[in-house]
Write a protein that holds these residues in place. Structure first.
Motif, PDB file in Angstrom:
ATOM      1  N   THR A  53       3.212   4.016  -3.669  1.00  0.00           N
ATOM      2  CA  THR A  53       2.607   2.691  -3.578  1.00  0.00           C
ATOM      3  C   THR A  53       3.423   1.706  -4.403  1.00  0.00           C
ATOM      4  O   THR A  53       4.072   2.084  -5.391  1.00  0.00           O
ATOM      5  N   GLY A  54       3.392   0.456  -4.005  1.00  0.00           N
ATOM      6  CA  GLY A  54       4.097  -0.563  -4.771  1.00  0.00           C
ATOM      7  C   GLY A  54       3.571  -0.660  -6.191  1.00  0.00           C
ATOM      8  O   GLY A  54       4.332  -0.886  -7.142  1.00  0.00           O
ATOM      9  N   GLN A  55       2.250  -0.479  -6.360  1.00  0.00           N
ATOM     10  CA  GLN A  55       1.650  -0.534  -7.686  1.00  0.00           C
ATOM     11  C   GLN A  55       2.194   0.591  -8.570  1.00  0.00           C
ATOM     12  O   GLN A  55       2.539   0.370  -9.736  1.00  0.00           O
ATOM     13  N   ALA A  56       2.289   1.797  -8.038  1.00  0.00           N
ATOM     14  CA  ALA A  56       2.777   2.930  -8.826  1.00  0.00           C
ATOM     15  C   ALA A  56       4.238   2.743  -9.205  1.00  0.00           C
ATOM     16  O   ALA A  56       4.637   3.006 -10.347  1.00  0.00           O
ATOM     17  N   LEU A  57       5.056   2.290  -8.262  1.00  0.00           N
ATOM     18  CA  LEU A  57       6.483   2.105  -8.527  1.00  0.00           C
ATOM     19  C   LEU A  57       6.705   1.055  -9.606  1.00  0.00           C
ATOM     20  O   LEU A  57       7.447   1.278 -10.572  1.00  0.00           O
ATOM     21  N   THR A  58       6.077  -0.090  -9.456  1.00  0.00           N
ATOM     22  CA  THR A  58       6.316  -1.175 -10.411  1.00  0.00           C
ATOM     23  C   THR A  58       5.609  -0.934 -11.747  1.00  0.00           C
ATOM     24  O   THR A  58       6.071  -1.403 -12.788  1.00  0.00           O
ATOM     25  N   ALA A  59       4.497  -0.185 -11.737  1.00  0.00           N
ATOM     26  CA  ALA A  59       3.836   0.151 -12.997  1.00  0.00           C
ATOM     27  C   ALA A  59       4.731   1.027 -13.858  1.00  0.00           C
ATOM     28  O   ALA A  59       4.769   0.880 -15.084  1.00  0.00           O
ATOM     29  N   ARG A  60       5.461   1.934 -13.232  1.00  0.00           N
ATOM     30  CA  ARG A  60       6.400   2.761 -13.985  1.00  0.00           C
ATOM     31  C   ARG A  60       7.487   1.898 -14.609  1.00  0.00           C
ATOM     32  O   ARG A  60       7.875   2.107 -15.769  1.00  0.00           O
ATOM     33  N   SER A  62       0.818  -1.218   0.000  1.00  0.00           N
ATOM     34  CA  SER A  62       0.000   0.000   0.000  1.00  0.00           C
ATOM     35  C   SER A  62       0.848   1.263   0.000  1.00  0.00           C
ATOM     36  O   SER A  62       0.432   2.291  -0.526  1.00  0.00           O
ATOM     37  N   ARG A  63       2.029   1.223   0.575  1.00  0.00           N
ATOM     38  CA  ARG A  63       2.914   2.391   0.544  1.00  0.00           C
ATOM     39  C   ARG A  63       4.327   1.974   0.945  1.00  0.00           C
ATOM     40  O   ARG A  63       4.527   1.320   1.964  1.00  0.00           O
ATOM     41  N   GLY A 114       6.204  -8.106  10.041  1.00  0.00           N
ATOM     42  CA  GLY A 114       7.203  -7.502   9.171  1.00  0.00           C
ATOM     43  C   GLY A 114       6.734  -6.191   8.578  1.00  0.00           C
ATOM     44  O   GLY A 114       5.642  -5.695   8.878  1.00  0.00           O
ATOM     45  N   ASN A 115       7.568  -5.614   7.706  1.00  0.00           N
ATOM     46  CA  ASN A 115       7.227  -4.330   7.093  1.00  0.00           C
ATOM     47  C   ASN A 115       5.956  -4.400   6.261  1.00  0.00           C
ATOM     48  O   ASN A 115       5.144  -3.483   6.275  1.00  0.00           O
ATOM     49  N   SER A 116       5.778  -5.499   5.527  1.00  0.00           N
ATOM     50  CA  SER A 116       4.575  -5.625   4.706  1.00  0.00           C
ATOM     51  C   SER A 116       3.326  -5.608   5.577  1.00  0.00           C
ATOM     52  O   SER A 116       2.313  -4.982   5.226  1.00  0.00           O
ATOM     53  N   ALA A 117       3.403  -6.288   6.715  1.00  0.00           N
ATOM     54  CA  ALA A 117       2.270  -6.301   7.638  1.00  0.00           C
ATOM     55  C   ALA A 117       2.003  -4.909   8.188  1.00  0.00           C
ATOM     56  O   ALA A 117       0.852  -4.465   8.300  1.00  0.00           O
ATOM     57  N   GLY A 118       3.080  -4.194   8.548  1.00  0.00           N
ATOM     58  CA  GLY A 118       2.913  -2.850   9.081  1.00  0.00           C
ATOM     59  C   GLY A 118       2.302  -1.896   8.074  1.00  0.00           C
ATOM     60  O   GLY A 118       1.406  -1.112   8.399  1.00  0.00           O
ATOM     61  N   GLN A 119       2.770  -1.953   6.819  1.00  0.00           N
ATOM     62  CA  GLN A 119       2.214  -1.092   5.775  1.00  0.00           C
ATOM     63  C   GLN A 119       0.739  -1.395   5.550  1.00  0.00           C
ATOM     64  O   GLN A 119      -0.084  -0.491   5.380  1.00  0.00           O
ATOM     65  N   SER A 169      10.553  -1.873  10.423  1.00  0.00           N
ATOM     66  CA  SER A 169      11.250  -0.585  10.475  1.00  0.00           C
ATOM     67  C   SER A 169      10.660   0.290  11.578  1.00  0.00           C
ATOM     68  O   SER A 169       9.457   0.269  11.837  1.00  0.00           O
ATOM     69  N   SER A 170      11.516   1.080  12.202  1.00  0.00           N
ATOM     70  CA  SER A 170      11.086   1.868  13.353  1.00  0.00           C
ATOM     71  C   SER A 170      10.007   2.882  12.989  1.00  0.00           C
ATOM     72  O   SER A 170       9.112   3.161  13.792  1.00  0.00           O
ATOM     73  N   TYR A 171      10.076   3.466  11.770  1.00  0.00           N
ATOM     74  CA  TYR A 171       9.068   4.470  11.418  1.00  0.00           C
ATOM     75  C   TYR A 171       7.676   3.849  11.349  1.00  0.00           C
ATOM     76  O   TYR A 171       6.677   4.500  11.685  1.00  0.00           O
ATOM     77  N   LEU A 172       7.601   2.582  10.934  1.00  0.00           N
ATOM     78  CA  LEU A 172       6.307   1.902  10.897  1.00  0.00           C
ATOM     79  C   LEU A 172       5.810   1.586  12.297  1.00  0.00           C
ATOM     80  O   LEU A 172       4.621   1.729  12.599  1.00  0.00           O
ATOM     81  N   ILE A 173       6.718   1.152  13.167  1.00  0.00           N
ATOM     82  CA  ILE A 173       6.325   0.862  14.550  1.00  0.00           C
ATOM     83  C   ILE A 173       5.742   2.106  15.212  1.00  0.00           C
ATOM     84  O   ILE A 173       4.708   2.063  15.886  1.00  0.00           O
TER      85      ILE A 173
END
Length: 581
Positions: free
Chosen positions: A288-295, A275-276, A387-392, A418-422
């Motif tokens: 977003t992962g979609q926007a990054l990989t779509a490019r 999601s981000r 993990g990070n994916s779960a946090g996002q 990652s600490s910013y997600l926590i």
């Protein structure tokens, strides 16, 4: 003709979507196309049919309209001299998503896909303006659903969710209708009388109707998959269209190699469902992962990469020194290539729950996209993972759900997130942490899907059961490398691919390595000419940035590998992969 309004986020960019090219631009484009004349009313492009390419208008006007399989035709815009027809589909020769008809006599410069790609590379500043317009037009089509199929079925039906996810993750427009709302959707249901398992109905742009098709069946009906055999002999076949695979495709194709990318689901891999992403270099506000990989997906097509999605690889064969590498697909087709890049990543791990598969797609999900978030609006959901994916995903879902319970088996998050997600999760009043807790039972019915979840606090053994209709699982992933079994590519104990220094002093296929006269490169496997990158590689760093870095770095090793082969051009006779024999 007054053009209809665009979606609000695009109206301010109308001039970029429909730029007017000047005489100098036309002069620069002449060598890339062929001048053609069209009569008044003649069709220049038809939705669902192969397009001739990008069409640049020199004289006359052309009316564009969007049409669906239900017979609706809505005007989009009327273009005149100095403007051009086309969007992202024209980069790869895929079917048009709009109708275009001449208004009066028209004189135009027609550029087929390979010439359009040549223009974008050769004329950088002009190519930038054209590429921006092509991308913005696709965005507009996605937001209106123009040119895509119409899905008719209940919003929470497993089939509709599955196909919506496939189309949205592959950047293809569609419309979705609920028959419970009456109107045309209800009339279609009455006319075709589908059984429950035949929903959703899919109305294609040509008016044909499919009953709950598979992703590959739908892709073929929409012209997204190449038909017939892969007759080209490729320099590089990339298995997996995640960040690592797309990076390899972009760098390899931009350096003149003929590249094919295959993926069994969608471009983007697990990163595409994020999601981000906020810790990827160069995007301080996140993306977003979609926007990054779509490019990256569009960028790969700009350089001529061929895409086959969905296309599942069942096995890799090498007949020995002197023979090309061959990928066998589950549909019986084969791909011959000089090198293979294993970028198949990992698949979502499933907990050992007795009836898990019964609720997959019907309350149990392995990613959190806007489609799933829509169903969770105002409800309580449970998310498993630390993990990070779960946090996002938890942060994203908290913007829609009433409450998000996050269940984590471990005692703390610092080692896996990652600490910013926590910090962000801790600040959300809608997110509740439950450490050292695991799901033990799911309950529901065939008709209504998931209805309750039971979990256990591991230290105390205390169990709780709650009414929950949506469970999200982010508990890690296992390598998607079973298709390599039997081909001699060395795997570690967990199934990840061993490369370079991990192979030991005497890798497998000693005869083949003796023929090459060299040792394996850093990303090369135990089989000459086969490389592994990203999450599928043993001891790799499981991060988007690392995957993209490996995807770029492996191209230099592919060049060195191919340079040792007596035949460097993929369309010529194939010798042993990367062999001097």
């Amino acid at each position: 003709m007054i053009p209809p309004p665009l979606p609000p986020n695009l109206e301010s960019r109308r001039s970029q979507m429909f730029p007017v090219l000047d005489a100098r631009d036309h002069e620069r484009m002449q060598r890339f196309g062929e001048v053609r004349r069209f009569r008044d009313g003649e069709c220049l492009a038809a939705a669902g049919q192969p397009s001739p390419g990008m069409i640049v208008l020199a004289q006359g006007r052309v009316a564009l309209s969007r049409r669906d399989g239900l017979g609706h035709a809505i005007p989009i815009v009327e273009e005149g001299p100095g403007q051009f027809l086309g969007e992202v589909a024209q980069l790869s020769g895929r079917p048009s998503l709009v109708d275009a008809h001449a208004v009066g006599e028209v004189v135009a410069l027609v550029m087929p896909p390979h010439r359009l790609r040549a223009l974008l590379v050769a004329e950088a500043d002009l190519g930038e303006r054209i590429m921006r317009a092509l991308i913005l037009r696709r965005v507009g089509l996605l937001e209106t659903g123009a040119g895509g199929p119409v899905l008719v079925g209940p919003p929470e039906g497993e089939g509709r969710i599955r196909l919506e996810g496939f189309l949205s993750r592959n950047g293809h427009p569609y419309l979705a209708l609920d028959p419970a709302q009456g109107g045309e959707a209800a009339a279609l249901i009455e006319r075709h009388s589908p059984r429950g398992e035949e929903l959703p109905l899919v109305v294609c742009p040509d008016g044909s109707v499919l009953k709950c098709p598979s992703e590959s069946t739908l892709a073929r009906a929409l012209g997204l998959l190449p038909e017939g055999a892969f007759e080209t002999r490729y320099d590089v076949a990339v298995v997996g269209a995640g960040p690592a695979g797309l990076a390899t495709a972009v760098y390899a194709a931009s350096e003149g190699l003929r590249v094919l990318v295959l993926d069994q689901r969608a471009f983007g891999g697990q990163a595409g469902a994020s999601s981000r992403i906020e810790n990827y270099l160069g995007f301080p506000t996140g993306i977003t992962g979609q926007a990054l990989t779509a490019r990256a997906y569009v960028q790969a097509q700009k350089f001529g990469v061929e895409m086959a999605i969905p296309a599942e690889v069942s096995s890799l064969r090498c007949a020995g020194p002197g023979a090309p590498l061959t990928l066998e697909l589950t549909d019986g087709r084969t791909v011959r290539t000089r090198t293979v890049v294993v970028a198949s990543g990992a698949r979502y791990r499933r907990p050992a729950l007795a009836n898990l598969t019964r609720f997959e797609g019907r309350g149990v999900f392995y990613w959190a996209s806007p489609i799933e978030a829509r169903m969770c609006d105002g409800e309580e959901v449970v998310l498993v993972g630390g993990g990070n994916s779960a946090g996002q995903a938890a942060v994203f879902l908290a913007n829609h759900a009433r409450r998000v319970r996050v269940l984590v088996r471990g005692r703390k998050l610092a080692a896996s997130m990652s600490s910013y997600l926590i910090e962000r999760l801790a600040a959300s009043p809608r997110i509740e942490w439950m450490m050292e807790t695991e799901v033990v039972e799911l309950a529901g019915s065939e008709e209504r899907g998931l209805r309750s979840v039971r979990w256990r606090h591991r230290p105390s053994g205390r169990e709780e059961e709650h009414d929950v209709r949506h469970l999200f699982l982010f508990i890690g992933a296992d390598p998607a490398t079973e298709w390599l079994e039997g081909c001699g590519v060395a795997l570690d104990a967990k199934g990840f691919v061993r490369t370079g220094g991990m192979l030991g002093e005497e890798p497998l296929h000693a005869e083949a390595w003796e023929a090459t006269g060299r040792s394996p490169f850093a990303f090369e496997t135990s089989l000459p000419g086969v490389f592994a990158i990203g999450d599928a590689r043993s001891d790799s760093v499981k991060r988007v940035g690392a995957a993209i870095g490996e995807g770029a770095a492996v191209v230099a090793q592919i060049h060195a590998c191919l340079a040792s082969s007596p035949t460097h051009v993929a369309t010529g006779p194939l010798a042993s992969p990367c062999s001097t024999a």
